[in-house]
Motif scaffolding. Structure first.
Motif, mmCIF file in Angstrom:
data_model
loop_
_atom_site.group_PDB
_atom_site.id
_atom_site.type_symbol
_atom_site.label_atom_id
_atom_site.label_comp_id
_atom_site.label_asym_id
_atom_site.label_seq_id
_atom_site.Cartn_x
_atom_site.Cartn_y
_atom_site.Cartn_z
ATOM 1 N N LYS A 1 -22.076 52.691 21.926
ATOM 2 C CA LYS A 1 -21.564 51.821 23.183
ATOM 3 C C LYS A 1 -20.156 51.304 22.878
ATOM 4 O O LYS A 1 -19.221 51.264 23.506
ATOM 5 C CB LYS A 1 -22.446 50.894 23.584
ATOM 6 N N MET A 2 -20.242 50.538 21.784
ATOM 7 C CA MET A 2 -19.007 49.992 20.977
ATOM 8 C C MET A 2 -17.915 51.081 20.713
ATOM 9 O O MET A 2 -16.707 50.799 20.593
ATOM 10 C CB MET A 2 -19.367 49.223 19.743
ATOM 11 N N ASP A 3 -18.417 52.264 20.446
ATOM 12 C CA ASP A 3 -17.329 53.341 20.092
ATOM 13 C C ASP A 3 -16.900 54.237 21.374
ATOM 14 O O ASP A 3 -16.337 55.356 21.262
ATOM 15 C CB ASP A 3 -18.089 54.494 19.143
ATOM 16 N N SER A 4 -17.484 53.806 22.348
ATOM 17 C CA SER A 4 -17.026 54.631 23.831
ATOM 18 C C SER A 4 -15.576 54.711 23.823
ATOM 19 O O SER A 4 -14.814 53.541 23.850
ATOM 20 C CB SER A 4 -17.951 53.739 24.939
ATOM 21 N N GLY A 5 -15.086 55.911 23.947
ATOM 22 C CA GLY A 5 -13.853 56.225 24.209
ATOM 23 C C GLY A 5 -13.001 56.320 22.757
ATOM 24 O O GLY A 5 -11.680 56.682 22.964
ATOM 25 N N ASN A 6 -13.594 56.132 21.852
ATOM 26 C CA ASN A 6 -12.947 56.201 20.452
ATOM 27 C C ASN A 6 -13.582 57.193 19.840
ATOM 28 O O ASN A 6 -14.612 57.242 19.057
ATOM 29 C CB ASN A 6 -13.133 54.851 19.555
ATOM 30 N N GLN A 7 -12.864 58.363 19.685
ATOM 31 C CA GLN A 7 -13.283 59.633 18.860
ATOM 32 C C GLN A 7 -13.628 59.500 17.514
ATOM 33 O O GLN A 7 -14.496 59.930 16.726
ATOM 34 C CB GLN A 7 -12.627 60.846 19.113
#
Length: 415
Positions: free
Chosen positions: A210-216
């Motif tokens: 969830k915290m990495d959402s949008g960060n590849q």
């Protein structure tokens, strides 16, 4: 033949070795064998059999109730992926006929086992009735091996058999959990098991993603994987196992709640596919790390459970065998035909309806799981030993499978 031998060495040789040693040992010196199996590792232990108000950890308990949890976790992993993944083998129309056949491969053996037990009289029926689930088992590794020998590695019946065996494993886990508790039920302890699973899933799987959402680059998930690895799930698994033990459900199933919590790939190639080793998700990495330890566990499982004297052959032996070698082929044929023809669900291209009979004989190799169910269905004694002998004799279904393949003119197909 090299591939078959390589498969046998990889998945089955240690289990066979342990079982053969146990059989020879028990028939030469039964007293020393049983003394070895029931060797007390730790008296007044926090886990183990209840004995005079306290728990005793024996070698048999360590193998069957603690270490076999790793074996059932691997089985659960395959079932979980087959159900949850978008292209899972037990999802969609392609799985419909194998699932019907699986149902036949369970109801058929139960009907034969209990029906023949009733014919033998009420006294026999009362003695053996609790073992009705023993002949429902299919040993996935040995069945897959024999299936490849009978049909060839490229025959669609081999994949059909594998789907059936995976579904059979799933049903077997449910049967063990519901019908064969290890003690007085205390279901409130399951809150500990499922709570541990939920906690590790949220903290070490869902939250980092969830915290990495949008960060590849996925920095949080990478940090968790790099610095914590599988340890949170090991701790969660230990807590889950303890909760199962205290709940009265069989503790060998104690790791099942943790399996869905572990990060997994969005695809799977199957338990016996070499391509699986190239998947780098944590669930597959853990499964491959457990491969050799589980082989050693299966050696000790065979050693601690297959030591049965030939003089113990009795009614339960023949009932288990009849359930497997009669009930399996008949049940799989009838239910598979109903699914394929009247219900028009079809069978894989290249398969014939009569191939279901051969598949039924192959699936009648119960061995590992049948041996395990026999050990929990009956208390130690003559009936348990007789049932175990039936599970061991189910190896004979391999010979029947080869004969059936010749009789029904199975044409081998290679990849």
């Amino acid at each position: 033949m090299y591939r078959v031998w390589n498969f046998l060495v990889s998945y089955s040789l240690l289990l066979i070795g342990g079982s053969v040693i146990a059989l020879i040992w028990a028939n030469i010196d039964a007293k020393s064998y049983h003394h070895f199996v029931e060797f007390v590792i730790w008296d007044h232990a926090p886990i183990g059999h209840l004995h005079d108000g306290h728990r005793t950890l024996t070698l048999h308990y360590l193998v069957n109730d603690v270490l076999m949890a790793l074996f059932f976790a691997i089985a659960a992993k395959e079932v979980w992926e087959a159900i949850i993944l978008e292209n899972g083998s037990l999802r969609g129309k392609k799985a419909a006929t194998p699932l019907f056949a699986t149902a036949g491969g369970m109801f058929g053996p139960i009907a034969v086992y209990l029906g023949l037990a009733m014919i033998l009289g009420s006294e026999t029926y009362d003695a053996v009735a609790n073992g009705w689930a023993i002949p429902t088992a299919t040993d996935i590794a040995f069945s897959y091996l024999v299936g490849r020998m009978v049909f060839g590695s490229g025959h669609p019946a081999v994949r059909f058999l594998l789907l059936l065996a995976i579904a059979d494993d799933a049903a077997g886990l449910i049967i063990l959990a519901i019908f064969y508790p290890s003690g007085d039920l205390a279901p409130e302890w399951l809150l500990l098991s499922f709570g541990a699973s939920l906690a590790v899933f949220l903290a070490f799987n869902a939250l980092p993603r969830k915290m990495d959402s949008g960060n590849q680059d996925r920095p949080n998930s990478t940090w968790v994987r790099k610095y914590l690895g599988f340890w949170p799930y090991v701790l969660g698994g230990c807590i889950s196992w303890y909760g199962f033990m205290r709940s009265g459900l069989h503790p060998a199933l104690g790791l099942l709640p943790i399996v869905p919590a572990i990060p997994h790939a969005d695809r799977a190639f199957g338990i016996f596919s070499e391509a699986e080793q190239y998947l780098t998700d944590l669930l597959n990495v853990m499964e491959h790390a457990l491969k050799h330890p589980v082989e050693i566990v299966l050696f000790f499982f065979g050693l601690c459970n297959a030591g049965v004297e030939f003089s113990s052959i009795g009614d339960a032996t023949w009932l288990v065998l009849a359930g497997l070698i009669i009930g399996k082929p008949v049940g799989i044929l009838i239910f598979g035909w109903v699914a394929a023809v009247p219900l028009r669900l079809g069978i894989p291209e290249g398969m014939r309806i009569i191939d279901l009979v051969v598949i039924g004989f192959v699936a009648a190799i119960g061995f590992t799981v049948a041996l395990f169910v026999a050990s929990v269905a009956f208390d130690a004694g003559p009936v348990q030993d007789a049932a175990k002998m039936g599970a061991l004799f189910s190896f004979g279904a391999a010979i029947l499978s080869i004969i059936a393949g010749k009789v029904f003119r199975v044409e081998k197909q290679s990849l």
